[in-house]
Design a protein around this motif. Structure first.
Motif, PDB file in Angstrom:
ATOM      1  N   ALA A   1      30.828 -58.664  61.262  1.00  0.00           N
ATOM      2  CA  ALA A   1      29.518 -59.297  61.101  1.00  0.00           C
ATOM      3  C   ALA A   1      28.393 -58.379  61.570  1.00  0.00           C
ATOM      4  O   ALA A   1      27.317 -58.335  60.959  1.00  0.00           O
ATOM      5  CB  ALA A   1      29.479 -60.621  61.865  1.00  0.00           C
TER       6      ALA A   1
ATOM      7  N   ARG B   1      27.958 -55.798  58.871  1.00  0.00           N
ATOM      8  CA  ARG B   1      27.388 -56.408  57.681  1.00  0.00           C
ATOM      9  C   ARG B   1      25.916 -56.766  57.854  1.00  0.00           C
ATOM     10  O   ARG B   1      25.144 -56.794  56.892  1.00  0.00           O
ATOM     11  CB  ARG B   1      28.195 -57.659  57.311  1.00  0.00           C
ATOM     12  CG  ARG B   1      27.722 -58.388  56.072  1.00  0.00           C
ATOM     13  CD  ARG B   1      27.720 -57.509  54.825  1.00  0.00           C
ATOM     14  NE  ARG B   1      29.071 -57.194  54.384  1.00  0.00           N
ATOM     15  CZ  ARG B   1      29.487 -55.968  54.094  1.00  0.00           C
ATOM     16  NH1 ARG B   1      28.673 -54.928  54.221  1.00  0.00           N
ATOM     17  NH2 ARG B   1      30.723 -55.750  53.686  1.00  0.00           N
TER      18      ARG B   1
ATOM     19  N   SER C   1      34.000 -64.971  55.916  1.00  0.00           N
ATOM     20  CA  SER C   1      32.815 -65.586  56.526  1.00  0.00           C
ATOM     21  C   SER C   1      32.000 -64.550  57.289  1.00  0.00           C
ATOM     22  O   SER C   1      30.772 -64.653  57.355  1.00  0.00           O
ATOM     23  CB  SER C   1      33.232 -66.722  57.476  1.00  0.00           C
ATOM     24  OG  SER C   1      33.876 -67.760  56.782  1.00  0.00           O
TER      25      SER C   1
ATOM     26  N   GLY D   1      31.666 -61.508  56.421  1.00  0.00           N
ATOM     27  CA  GLY D   1      31.087 -60.542  55.494  1.00  0.00           C
ATOM     28  C   GLY D   1      32.063 -59.530  54.941  1.00  0.00           C
ATOM     29  O   GLY D   1      31.652 -58.575  54.276  1.00  0.00           O
TER      30      GLY D   1
ATOM     31  N   GLU E   1      29.094 -61.289  47.122  1.00  0.00           N
ATOM     32  CA  GLU E   1      28.038 -62.302  47.083  1.00  0.00           C
ATOM     33  C   GLU E   1      27.128 -62.046  45.892  1.00  0.00           C
ATOM     34  O   GLU E   1      26.752 -62.972  45.164  1.00  0.00           O
ATOM     35  CB  GLU E   1      27.238 -62.284  48.385  1.00  0.00           C
ATOM     36  CG  GLU E   1      28.001 -62.801  49.580  1.00  0.00           C
ATOM     37  CD  GLU E   1      27.178 -62.719  50.857  1.00  0.00           C
ATOM     38  OE1 GLU E   1      25.934 -62.691  50.760  1.00  0.00           O
ATOM     39  OE2 GLU E   1      27.773 -62.684  51.950  1.00  0.00           O
TER      40      GLU E   1
ATOM     41  N   HIS F   1      31.634 -67.938  50.372  1.00  0.00           N
ATOM     42  CA  HIS F   1      30.622 -67.072  49.781  1.00  0.00           C
ATOM     43  C   HIS F   1      29.425 -67.869  49.265  1.00  0.00           C
ATOM     44  O   HIS F   1      28.280 -67.420  49.392  1.00  0.00           O
ATOM     45  CB  HIS F   1      31.235 -66.238  48.651  1.00  0.00           C
ATOM     46  CG  HIS F   1      32.003 -65.050  49.145  1.00  0.00           C
ATOM     47  ND1 HIS F   1      33.210 -65.170  49.792  1.00  0.00           N
ATOM     48  CD2 HIS F   1      31.728 -63.713  49.097  1.00  0.00           C
ATOM     49  CE1 HIS F   1      33.652 -63.963  50.127  1.00  0.00           C
ATOM     50  NE2 HIS F   1      32.776 -63.064  49.722  1.00  0.00           N
TER      51      HIS F   1
ATOM     52  N   GLN G   1      28.320 -70.618  50.549  1.00  0.00           N
ATOM     53  CA  GLN G   1      27.570 -70.981  51.757  1.00  0.00           C
ATOM     54  C   GLN G   1      26.701 -69.830  52.229  1.00  0.00           C
ATOM     55  O   GLN G   1      25.525 -70.015  52.570  1.00  0.00           O
ATOM     56  CB  GLN G   1      28.536 -71.407  52.863  1.00  0.00           C
ATOM     57  CG  GLN G   1      27.845 -71.800  54.160  1.00  0.00           C
ATOM     58  CD  GLN G   1      28.842 -72.188  55.244  1.00  0.00           C
ATOM     59  OE1 GLN G   1      30.034 -72.314  54.996  1.00  0.00           O
ATOM     60  NE2 GLN G   1      28.352 -72.365  56.468  1.00  0.00           N
ATOM     61  N   ARG G   2      27.258 -68.629  52.236  1.00  0.00           N
ATOM     62  CA  ARG G   2      26.497 -67.465  52.685  1.00  0.00           C
ATOM     63  C   ARG G   2      25.332 -67.160  51.743  1.00  0.00           C
ATOM     64  O   ARG G   2      24.239 -66.797  52.189  1.00  0.00           O
ATOM     65  CB  ARG G   2      27.422 -66.249  52.804  1.00  0.00           C
ATOM     66  CG  ARG G   2      28.435 -66.367  53.927  1.00  0.00           C
ATOM     67  CD  ARG G   2      29.393 -65.185  53.926  1.00  0.00           C
ATOM     68  NE  ARG G   2      28.691 -63.936  54.166  1.00  0.00           N
ATOM     69  CZ  ARG G   2      28.416 -63.452  55.360  1.00  0.00           C
ATOM     70  NH1 ARG G   2      28.791 -64.113  56.455  1.00  0.00           N
ATOM     71  NH2 ARG G   2      27.779 -62.298  55.504  1.00  0.00           N
TER      72      ARG G   2
ATOM     73  N   GLU H   1      22.507 -69.682  52.348  1.00  0.00           N
ATOM     74  CA  GLU H   1      21.764 -69.399  53.573  1.00  0.00           C
ATOM     75  C   GLU H   1      20.705 -68.325  53.353  1.00  0.00           C
ATOM     76  O   GLU H   1      19.674 -68.310  54.031  1.00  0.00           O
ATOM     77  CB  GLU H   1      22.737 -68.956  54.671  1.00  0.00           C
ATOM     78  CG  GLU H   1      23.641 -70.077  55.182  1.00  0.00           C
ATOM     79  CD  GLU H   1      24.704 -69.571  56.128  1.00  0.00           C
ATOM     80  OE1 GLU H   1      24.825 -68.329  56.277  1.00  0.00           O
ATOM     81  OE2 GLU H   1      25.436 -70.395  56.711  1.00  0.00           O
ATOM     82  N   LYS H   2      20.943 -67.446  52.392  1.00  0.00           N
ATOM     83  CA  LYS H   2      20.032 -66.331  52.154  1.00  0.00           C
ATOM     84  C   LYS H   2      18.942 -66.640  51.139  1.00  0.00           C
ATOM     85  O   LYS H   2      17.821 -66.131  51.264  1.00  0.00           O
ATOM     86  CB  LYS H   2      20.832 -65.110  51.686  1.00  0.00           C
ATOM     87  CG  LYS H   2      21.764 -64.562  52.744  1.00  0.00           C
ATOM     88  CD  LYS H   2      22.591 -63.403  52.226  1.00  0.00           C
ATOM     89  CE  LYS H   2      23.519 -62.871  53.304  1.00  0.00           C
ATOM     90  NZ  LYS H   2      24.334 -61.739  52.831  1.00  0.00           N
TER      91      LYS H   2
END
Length: 228
Positions: A67, A70, A94, A96, A161, A200, A202-203, A206-207
Motif C-alpha cells: 500500500a 502503491r 485491496s 493495490g 483498476e 477493485h 471499491q477502490r 473511492e477515487k
C-alpha cells in the motif's frame, strides 16, 4: 528492454534467490532486498519496472508495504507467496497488488505474467496524451496516456483498476457480472474468485466518486457504468 530491473522483497533468502535465478535466466536483472524501509525507497526510486513481494517481510506486513508503494507509484506489484489462502489474495489486491502467485510456482507461467505486467507499465509510462478519450460527465479517461481525470483533476490508477474502469466506461449502461468482468479484465491472469472484482470496484469508487456516482451495483446481477 530499456529497463528490466526487478526488485524482489523477501526475507527468505533461498526463495528470493530461486526467484532471482528464474528471472535472471530470462533477461531480467534482479535485486534482492530484505529490509522493508530500504525496499520502499528502492521501489520508489524509478530504477525498477516491477516489485515482487512476499506477504510478510520479517516483522513487517507485506500488504502495508504494498500500500505504501502503491500510494506513490504505478509500478507493477506482484505477490509471490507461500500463503495460498483466498483471504491473503483479497488483502493483496485491496492493498493495490496487481497479481498474486503462490509458491511453488510454474517458472514459465510466472515469467509470462510478470512480462505482461511490465509491458503494460512501460506502455503507460511512455504514452503521450492525445485526443482519444472516453468522457462520462466529469470523468475523462485518456486511452493513449492511460490517465484518468475527475472534474479536471488527475486521479492515479494502477493498471487493473484502469482497465476495469475503461471497460465499464466503454460499455455504459450495460450490466456485467463479476465473473464476466473477471474474465474480461484479468483473463488468464485471474486468481482467486469474483471478490477480486469487488475489491477493485471499491477502490475505483473511492477515487472517482467524490462528487458524483458513476458505477452502480445491480444487486444479484453485477455492475454497470451510469452515463446519465
Amino acid at each position: 528492454m530499456e529497463n528490466s530491473r526487478i526488485i524482489i522483497i523477501d526475507c527468505a533468502a533461498s526463495a528470493a534467490r530461486f526467484t532471482k535465478d528464474c528471472l535472471s535466466a530470462l533477461r531480467y536483472e534482479c535485486d534482492i532486498e530484505t529490509r522493508a524501509a530500504r525496499a520502499l525507497d528502492m521501489a520508489l526510486s524509478g530504477e525498477y519496472v516491477c516489485v515482487i513481494l512476499e506477504t510478510v517481510i520479517g516483522n513487517t506486513d507485506g500488504f502495508k508495504l504494498c500500500a505504501d508503494i502503491r500510494g506513490s507509484s504505478g509500478i507493477p506489484i506482484i505477490f509471490i507467496s507461500s500463503d495460498s489462502s483466498d483471504a491473503s489474495k483479497v488483502r493483496a489486491f485491496s492493498a493495490g497488488g496487481d497479481d498474486y502467485i503462490t509458491k511453488p510456482f510454474s517458472i514459465s507461467e510466472t515469467v509470462a505474467r510478470i512480462g505482461r505486467h511490465i509491458a503494460r507499465y512501460l506502455q503507460s509510462n511512455t504514452a503521450q496524451r492525445s485526443g482519444r478519450t472516453v468522457k462520462i460527465r466529469g470523468l475523462e479517461i485518456n486511452k493513449d496516456s492511460h490517465r484518468v481525470f475527475v472534474d479536471g483533476k488527475e486521479v492515479f490508477m494502477p493498471v487493473k483498476e484502469y482497465e476495469l474502469l475503461l471497460f465499464l466506461a466503454e460499455n455504459p449502461n450495460m450490466v456485467f457480472s463479476k465473473e464476466h468482468l473477471l474474465d474480461r479484465v484479468w483473463g488468464i491472469d485471474a486468481v482467486g474468485d469474483s471478490s477480486t472484482v469487488t475489491v477493485h470496484i471499491q477502490r475505483i469508487r473511492e477515487k472517482i466518486e467524490t462528487n458524483a456516482s458513476y458505477i452502480e451495483t445491480v444487486w444479484g446481477a453485477g455492475y454497470r457504468m451510469n452515463s446519465n
